[in-house]
Design a protein around this motif. Sequence first.
Motif, PDB file in Angstrom:
ATOM      1  N   UNK A  71       0.558  -0.932  -0.074  1.00  0.00           N
ATOM      2  CA  UNK A  71       0.065   0.167   0.414  1.00  0.00           C
ATOM      3  C   UNK A  71       0.894   1.258  -0.076  1.00  0.00           C
ATOM      4  N   UNK A  72       2.100   1.553   0.169  1.00  0.00           N
ATOM      5  CA  UNK A  72       3.147   2.902   0.229  1.00  0.00           C
ATOM      6  C   UNK A  72       3.989   2.077  -0.453  1.00  0.00           C
ATOM      7  N   UNK A  73       4.556   1.057  -1.261  1.00  0.00           N
ATOM      8  CA  UNK A  73       5.937   0.765  -1.333  1.00  0.00           C
ATOM      9  C   UNK A  73       5.654   1.475  -2.946  1.00  0.00           C
ATOM     10  N   UNK A  74       6.119   1.449  -3.859  1.00  0.00           N
ATOM     11  CA  UNK A  74       6.508   2.097  -5.170  1.00  0.00           C
ATOM     12  C   UNK A  74       7.532   1.355  -6.207  1.00  0.00           C
ATOM     13  N   UNK A  75       6.780   0.158  -5.493  1.00  0.00           N
ATOM     14  CA  UNK A  75       6.933  -0.997  -6.432  1.00  0.00           C
ATOM     15  C   UNK A  75       5.580  -2.155  -6.942  1.00  0.00           C
ATOM     16  N   UNK A  76       5.686  -2.856  -8.021  1.00  0.00           N
ATOM     17  CA  UNK A  76       4.522  -3.617  -7.714  1.00  0.00           C
ATOM     18  C   UNK A  76       5.315  -4.547  -8.444  1.00  0.00           C
ATOM     19  N   UNK A  77       5.194  -5.347  -7.583  1.00  0.00           N
ATOM     20  CA  UNK A  77       6.233  -6.773  -7.989  1.00  0.00           C
ATOM     21  C   UNK A  77       5.319  -7.776  -9.426  1.00  0.00           C
ATOM     22  N   UNK A  78       5.356  -8.520 -10.252  1.00  0.00           N
ATOM     23  CA  UNK A  78       5.002  -9.032 -11.430  1.00  0.00           C
ATOM     24  C   UNK A  78       5.835 -10.449 -11.551  1.00  0.00           C
ATOM     25  N   UNK A  79       4.925 -11.139 -11.876  1.00  0.00           N
ATOM     26  CA  UNK A  79       5.778 -12.577 -12.745  1.00  0.00           C
ATOM     27  C   UNK A  79       5.731 -12.010 -14.102  1.00  0.00           C
ATOM     28  N   UNK A  80       6.530 -12.234 -14.616  1.00  0.00           N
ATOM     29  CA  UNK A  80       6.576 -12.195 -16.385  1.00  0.00           C
ATOM     30  C   UNK A  80       6.985 -13.063 -17.253  1.00  0.00           C
ATOM     31  N   UNK A  81       7.246 -13.161 -18.461  1.00  0.00           N
ATOM     32  CA  UNK A  81       7.586 -14.228 -18.716  1.00  0.00           C
ATOM     33  C   UNK A  81       9.061 -14.595 -18.507  1.00  0.00           C
TER      34      UNK A  81
END
Length: 360
Positions: free
Chosen positions: A148-158
């Motif tokens: 809710x406060x971080x500057x990242x959005x962690x995603x699993x990519x190819x």
Amino acid sequence: MKYKNFPMVPKVVFGRGCFSQLDEILMPKRKSDEAPFIFLVDGVFENDNWILSRIPLLFNDQIIFIPTDEEPKTDQVDALVEKIRQDATQMPSGIIGIGGGTVMDIAKAVSIMLTSQGSSADYQGWDLVKNEAIYHVGIPTISGTGAEVSRTTVLTGPDKKLGINSDYTPFDQVVLDPELTKGVPKDQWFYTGMDCYIHCIESLNGTYLNAFSQSYGEKAQELCDEVFYKGNLTTEEAQDKLMMASWHGGMSIAYSQVGVAHAMSYGLSYLLGTKHGIGNCIVFDHLEEFYPEGVAQFKKMKEKHGIVLPTGLCANLTDADFDTMINVSMGMDPLWENACGKNWKDTITPEKLRSLYEKM
């Protein structure tokens, strides 16, 4: 020396029941009747009238339920962005994420990609986003991730699991209502709360440590100790304190970084789909070499709450599987540098990581 000028969440409301103020928060941000708000809601609430009835839908506003059985993926974000573009005649007034860390990350990523070209996989990394995201709001319903406060959005990519780290990622508004965390299953409460605790340990023991990170990390660790070990809190007090621990834990890595547990859990998640909170716990349980005091306290908290972690995750993996996990993990350079210093590759070798993974 050039210091990073980090953005922070500009508006936050905290308080039990403040979710009911969402209507008055959103109304000034509505651009027109044809520019909807898109509510991305954790699928666990699909039949929860207590929450759904208080979502202030108007005009063409839309609720999209987000399945959270798996970690968020770049193709999932791309599909959502395409759907929103097709359904809306105008750019949405905003994206509102209601749920846990998965929904928080998806909401941030969708808000970025609605003003960006290509795939979200193109923006995995640091400071690759060039356009300002549309207005986006985070409403956490579980505490610990700090999403809710971080500057990242962690995603699993190819080919990797990595965040979209940018100045445009943080939410424009966060609604912190501890009441929304009621009903979280005990194991999930523990795993996600430990994500916060592990943030603190990795930040406070890292080479990037500074007074900014230390002040937030120490407070978050103190709150986690109150909630998970010292006890004697009412349910409401525990909910309030853990929500603030999550906030402080997320802030503790703004001018710092996480470390070994996060780097290795990314490998587990990429190959096996292990969810972030439990993945961090499984890894951290074996990291006495790096965080002796933190791991000792973690084991005490685990015992106090009767938590039994899964074992044998890596028992039947092939050499290629281990190599995949190791490559994903060793690609997290800033995390390893924070944990072990600039010369981290002298000690963190593929053989070292394999020996650790084999324990899990």
